[in-house]
Write a protein that holds these residues in place. Structure first.
Motif, PDB file in Angstrom:
ATOM      1  N   GLU A 199       0.857  -1.178   0.000  1.00  0.00           N
ATOM      2  CA  GLU A 199       0.000   0.000   0.000  1.00  0.00           C
ATOM      3  C   GLU A 199       0.896   1.231   0.000  1.00  0.00           C
ATOM      4  OE1 GLU A 199      -3.072   0.108   2.933  1.00  0.00           O
ATOM      5  OE2 GLU A 199      -3.370  -2.056   2.790  1.00  0.00           O
ATOM      6  N   ARG A 200       0.528   2.208  -0.763  1.00  0.00           N
ATOM      7  CA  ARG A 200       1.322   3.430  -0.862  1.00  0.00           C
ATOM      8  C   ARG A 200       0.445   4.623  -0.532  1.00  0.00           C
ATOM      9  NH1 ARG A 200       5.743   2.405  -5.249  1.00  0.00           N
ATOM     10  NH2 ARG A 200       5.633   0.144  -5.337  1.00  0.00           N
ATOM     11  N   SER A 201       1.063   5.601   0.096  1.00  0.00           N
ATOM     12  CA  SER A 201       0.342   6.841   0.368  1.00  0.00           C
ATOM     13  C   SER A 201       1.312   8.005   0.222  1.00  0.00           C
ATOM     14  CB  SER A 201      -0.274   6.816   1.771  1.00  0.00           C
ATOM     15  OG  SER A 201       0.721   6.623   2.740  1.00  0.00           O
ATOM     16  N   GLU A 202       0.782   9.121  -0.143  1.00  0.00           N
ATOM     17  CA  GLU A 202       1.584  10.325  -0.345  1.00  0.00           C
ATOM     18  C   GLU A 202       1.679  11.096   0.960  1.00  0.00           C
ATOM     19  OE1 GLU A 202       3.052  11.358  -3.264  1.00  0.00           O
ATOM     20  OE2 GLU A 202       2.429   9.460  -4.173  1.00  0.00           O
ATOM     21  N   HIS A 203       2.854  11.631   1.251  1.00  0.00           N
ATOM     22  CA  HIS A 203       3.061  12.443   2.448  1.00  0.00           C
ATOM     23  C   HIS A 203       3.831  13.700   2.058  1.00  0.00           C
ATOM     24  CE1 HIS A 203       1.772   9.294   5.198  1.00  0.00           C
ATOM     25  NE2 HIS A 203       2.470   8.452   4.458  1.00  0.00           N
ATOM     26  N   ARG A 204       3.427  14.793   2.673  1.00  0.00           N
ATOM     27  CA  ARG A 204       4.165  16.037   2.460  1.00  0.00           C
ATOM     28  C   ARG A 204       5.404  16.026   3.346  1.00  0.00           C
ATOM     29  NH1 ARG A 204       2.112  20.718   4.289  1.00  0.00           N
ATOM     30  NH2 ARG A 204       0.924  19.641   5.877  1.00  0.00           N
ATOM     31  N   SER A 205       6.442  16.682   2.903  1.00  0.00           N
ATOM     32  CA  SER A 205       7.626  16.853   3.736  1.00  0.00           C
ATOM     33  C   SER A 205       7.296  17.817   4.865  1.00  0.00           C
ATOM     34  CB  SER A 205       8.791  17.427   2.924  1.00  0.00           C
ATOM     35  OG  SER A 205       9.164  16.526   1.914  1.00  0.00           O
TER      36      SER A 205
END
Length: 101
Positions: free
Chosen positions: A16-22
Motif C-alpha cells: 500500500e502506498r500513500s503520499e506524504h508532504r515533507s
C-alpha cells in the motif's frame, strides 16, 4: 466425481502506498519546543544532549523536551505506538531523533 477449483496467487505483493508532504523547515528555533527522541540504545542520549546544548546556545528561548524523561514509553527501539507518536507531535514543534550503538 467432485471437481476442485484452484486460484493461482502471485507471491509478489503490492505494498500500500500513500503520499506524504515533507515537514516544514525552519531556521529559527527561538520560542519553539524541540523534542529530543532517544530509542534507548547506548550513546544516543549523549548525542542528543550535545545537540540540545548547541541549539540552546544558538537560539535563546528554545525549550528542550527530553521525551525519554517526560514519557519513558517512547524510549524503545521496537517502534513507538500511535499514542506515543501523537504525544511527541503534540508536545513539540519539531522532534530530533537519534539511535546509537
Amino acid at each position: 466425481m467432485a471437481t476442485d477449483t484452484w486460484e493461482l496467487l502471485s507471491p509478489v505483493g503490492e505494498p500500500e502506498r500513500s503520499e506524504h508532504r515533507s515537514a516544514e523547515r525552519t531556521t529559527e528555533f527561538s520560542g519553539k519546543t524541540v523534542g529530543l527522541f532517544w530509542n534507548g540504545k547506548p550513546g544516543g542520549n549523549v548525542f542528543l544532549e550535545e545537540v540540545g546544548r548547541e541549539i540552546a546556545a544558538r537560539h535563546p528561548g528554545v525549550t528542550l523536551t527530553r521525551f525519554w524523561e517526560t514519557r519513558p514509553s517512547t524510549m524503545t527501539s521496537y517502534g513507538n505506538s500511535k499514542e506515543d507518536l501523537a504525544y511527541m507531535a503534540a508536545h513539540a514543534d519539531l522532534v530530533i531523533a537519534a539511535s546509537s550503538d
